[in-house]
Design a protein around this motif. Structure first.
Motif, short mmCIF file in Angstrom:
data_model
loop_
_atom_site.label_atom_id
_atom_site.label_comp_id
_atom_site.label_asym_id
_atom_site.label_seq_id
_atom_site.Cartn_x
_atom_site.Cartn_y
_atom_site.Cartn_z
N SER A 193 0.84 -1.20 0.00
CA SER A 193 0.00 0.00 0.00
C SER A 193 0.87 1.25 0.00
N PRO A 194 0.45 2.30 -0.72
CA PRO A 194 1.21 3.56 -0.71
C PRO A 194 1.42 4.07 0.72
N GLY A 195 2.65 4.53 0.99
CA GLY A 195 2.98 5.05 2.31
C GLY A 195 3.68 4.06 3.21
N GLN A 196 3.66 2.78 2.88
CA GLN A 196 4.35 1.79 3.71
C GLN A 196 5.86 1.86 3.44
N VAL A 197 6.65 1.78 4.52
CA VAL A 197 8.10 2.03 4.44
C VAL A 197 8.87 0.86 5.04
N LYS A 198 10.00 0.55 4.42
CA LYS A 198 10.91 -0.46 4.98
C LYS A 198 12.34 0.04 4.91
N ASN A 199 13.18 -0.53 5.77
CA ASN A 199 14.62 -0.29 5.69
C ASN A 199 15.35 -1.60 5.83
N THR A 200 16.32 -1.83 4.96
CA THR A 200 17.19 -3.01 5.03
C THR A 200 18.55 -2.59 5.55
N TYR A 201 19.01 -3.28 6.59
CA TYR A 201 20.30 -2.98 7.20
C TYR A 201 21.30 -4.05 6.76
N GLY A 202 22.05 -3.72 5.72
CA GLY A 202 23.05 -4.65 5.22
C GLY A 202 24.39 -3.95 5.12
N THR A 203 25.14 -4.23 4.06
CA THR A 203 26.38 -3.51 3.80
C THR A 203 26.10 -2.00 3.79
N GLY A 204 25.05 -1.63 3.07
CA GLY A 204 24.49 -0.30 3.14
C GLY A 204 23.09 -0.42 3.72
N SER A 205 22.37 0.69 3.76
CA SER A 205 20.98 0.65 4.17
C SER A 205 20.14 1.30 3.08
N PHE A 206 18.92 0.78 2.93
CA PHE A 206 18.08 1.24 1.83
C PHE A 206 16.65 1.39 2.33
N VAL A 207 16.19 2.64 2.36
CA VAL A 207 14.85 2.96 2.82
C VAL A 207 13.97 3.17 1.59
N LEU A 208 12.88 2.41 1.50
CA LEU A 208 11.95 2.55 0.39
C LEU A 208 10.55 2.77 0.90
N VAL A 209 9.81 3.66 0.22
CA VAL A 209 8.40 3.87 0.51
C VAL A 209 7.60 3.61 -0.76
N ASN A 210 6.55 2.82 -0.63
CA ASN A 210 5.65 2.54 -1.74
C ASN A 210 4.88 3.82 -2.08
N THR A 211 4.93 4.25 -3.36
CA THR A 211 4.20 5.45 -3.78
C THR A 211 3.07 5.11 -4.76
N GLY A 212 2.76 3.84 -4.90
CA GLY A 212 1.64 3.46 -5.75
C GLY A 212 1.99 3.42 -7.23
N ASN A 213 0.98 3.65 -8.07
CA ASN A 213 1.18 3.46 -9.52
C ASN A 213 1.65 4.71 -10.24
N ARG A 214 2.20 5.67 -9.50
CA ARG A 214 2.75 6.85 -10.17
C ARG A 214 4.13 7.17 -9.60
#
Length: 501
Positions: A257-278
């Motif tokens: 769903s748009p607005g849901q956020v995750k972060n992966t803690y690995g070698t680097g970190s990557f924060v992504l938020v779902n923005t839907g179909n646009r």
């Protein structure tokens, strides 16, 4: 459940420091796994390379281990899902299948001078690709190989050169050289792909001097790409999914769903938020394709890419020898009540989002005679949380909404101390799932949809929360600590030219 309970999905997870393979059952549970470390090469300061052939051989060895430990026959695999370190670039001779040069890793900085020139007028490039000019992405790496490796450009002009990110390279090897494809998510990390039209951008190919003939075909993430060559894998297995590792993590968290956020803690970190179909354009973050299904339009995300997070812990242990292992470093960090005024900025590969300064370099600042290695340990862990907070603030500005929940995964997310630090520094609820192999799980879901194992709308019920971390830090203390962090970052920027002949 729409698929047979007898079917299994194999995921190949080609990460930066290791390759893993996991067999997943119809309930989304891991049944067997294998893993091997990948050799890193640093020919010159700021350069980072890997051996594509080593990646391939170790990846399939890990797959054999996973299948064996799962105790199943290969014939019970209904699909293979590939997920990978994304911008890392391989070019190979289509006639021999041999790389013409090492894989240039996403952390490599050799093209900084070239991308600095692109930053003088970044508007059109950002509008088309959603990306910010930086050595991180694939196009400058490909251009460098074409300009510096003997015969590379000649092979390209003859139509005998192939380019791909690691997903394309593995697919080529699995299918015996019959299939040269990538998916929307990996294509969107090259700086050659128009994220609005979902196709290669011919104008950008001309800008970078890259022949279109070397590019893979682009397909949805969940798609039957082809079948493995029996001479390679023993039996013919459909490859039914490919997706970049950070997008796979978002999908594995079922952040649909748009607005849901995750972060992966690995070698680097990557924060992504779902923005839907646009696609949403941001000044500080990059726009990327989150995933695509065969019968749906692509779903997009905003991403904040942090180049060094867990790697700072590895450096303190292996590079400096200050700690014997992660356990000792964490226990030392817990000994002190605060950082003692010490800040670590882990800009060993420059700074990614939201700063985008390839010339920044790492520093440890605030040292006094009273500083102990415990303070340094704590400051290193805090740096991981501060960098995530940098991105969360940029993300909130871009989507005009502050997330109340941060879903986490990756090796360091298993550390309770760090996760509580993150909740405190970001004033956000940190949600840790029961299965931390979220990247591989997301790749399994993507492949399993195309293989008929799952429907998209039933995936959220498979997500299980192991623990929630609630923020406990006083706001004034949090803001005071963050101001110190921002000042330390300021002092690290633009440093790469100093101290060299």
């Amino acid at each position: 459940m729409c698929g047979s309970e007898d079917g299994y999905v194999l995921t190949l997870d080609a990460g930066t420091t290791s390759v893993r393979a996991i067999v997943w059952d119809h309930e989304g549970n891991p049944r067997g796994s294998g893993q091997y470390g990948v050799t890193q090469f640093y020919p010159y300061p700021g350069w980072m390379e890997q051996d594509p052939e080593e990646i391939w051989h170790l990846q399939w060895r890990a797959a054999e281990d996973a299948i064996s430990s799962a105790g199943i026959e290969k014939g019970r695999l209904v699909g293979i899902g590939i997920t990978n370190q994304r911008e890392t670039s391989v070019l190979w001779d289509a006639r021999t299948g041999r790389p013409v040069y090492s894989a240039i890793v996403w952390q490599d900085r050799r093209t900084s001078s070239y991308t600095d020139m692109l930053k003088e007028n970044p508007g059109e490039l950002r509008e088309r690709t959603g990306l910010i000019p930086d050595p991180y992405f694939s196009a400058p790496k490909v251009r460098w190989v074409l300009d510096n490796v003997p015969r590379a450009r000649d092979l390209a002009l003859l139509g005998d050169l192939r380019f791909g990110t690691i997903d394309s390279w593995l697919l080529w090897k699995l299918t015996g050289g019959r299939v040269h494809c990538t998916d929307h998510t990996n294509a969107s990390r090259t700086m050659l792909f128009n994220v609005n039209r979902l196709q290669w951008d011919h104008d950008l190919l001309e800008v970078f001097g890259i022949p279109g003939s070397i590019l893979p075909e682009v397909r949805p993430s969940s798609f039957t790409y082809g079948y493995t060559d029996e001479s390679v894998t023993g039996v013919s297995i459909p490859v039914t999914g490919m997706i970049g590792d950070q997008q796979a993590s978002l999908f594995g968290h079922t952040a649909l769903s748009p607005g849901q956020v995750k972060n992966t803690y690995g070698t680097g970190s990557f924060v992504l938020v779902n923005t839907g179909n646009r696609p949403v354009v941001s000044r500080e973050l990059v726009t990327t394709v989150a995933y695509s299904l065969e019968d749906h339009r692509a779903i997009y995300a905003l991403e904040g890419s942090i180049f060094v997070s867990g790697a700072i812990v590895e450096w303190l242990i292996d590079g400096l020898g200050l700690f014997k292992g992660v356990g000792e470093l964490v226990s030392q960090a817990e000994v002190v009540a605060d950082n003692g005024g010490v800040y670590t900025v882990p800009a060993m590969a420059g700074l990614g989002a939201p700063y985008w300064d390839p010339h920044a370099r790492g520093l440890i600042i605030g040292l006094t005679r009273g500083t102990t290695r415990a303070h340094i340990a704590r400051s290193a862990l805090e740096s991981i949380a501060y960098q995530t907070e940098d991105v969360l603030r940029a993300l909130s500005s871009s989507i005009r909404s502050r997330p109340s929940e941060l879903r986490v995964d990756g090796g360091a997310s298993g550390n309770d101390f760090l996760m509580q630090l993150q909740a405190d520094i970001s004033s956000v609820e940190v949600v840790r799932p029961g299965i931390l192999e979220t990247t591989s799980r997301g790749a399994a879901f993507i492949a399993g949809i195309a293989a008929g194992i799952w429907h998209l709308d039933e995936l959220p019920r498979l997500y299980r929360v192991e623990r929630r971390f609630q923020p406990r830090m006083d706001r004034s203390k949090r803001e005071d600590l963050y101001r110190g962090w921002k000042e330390a970052v300021r002092r690290s920027m633009g440093w790469s030219g100093y101290g060299r002949p």
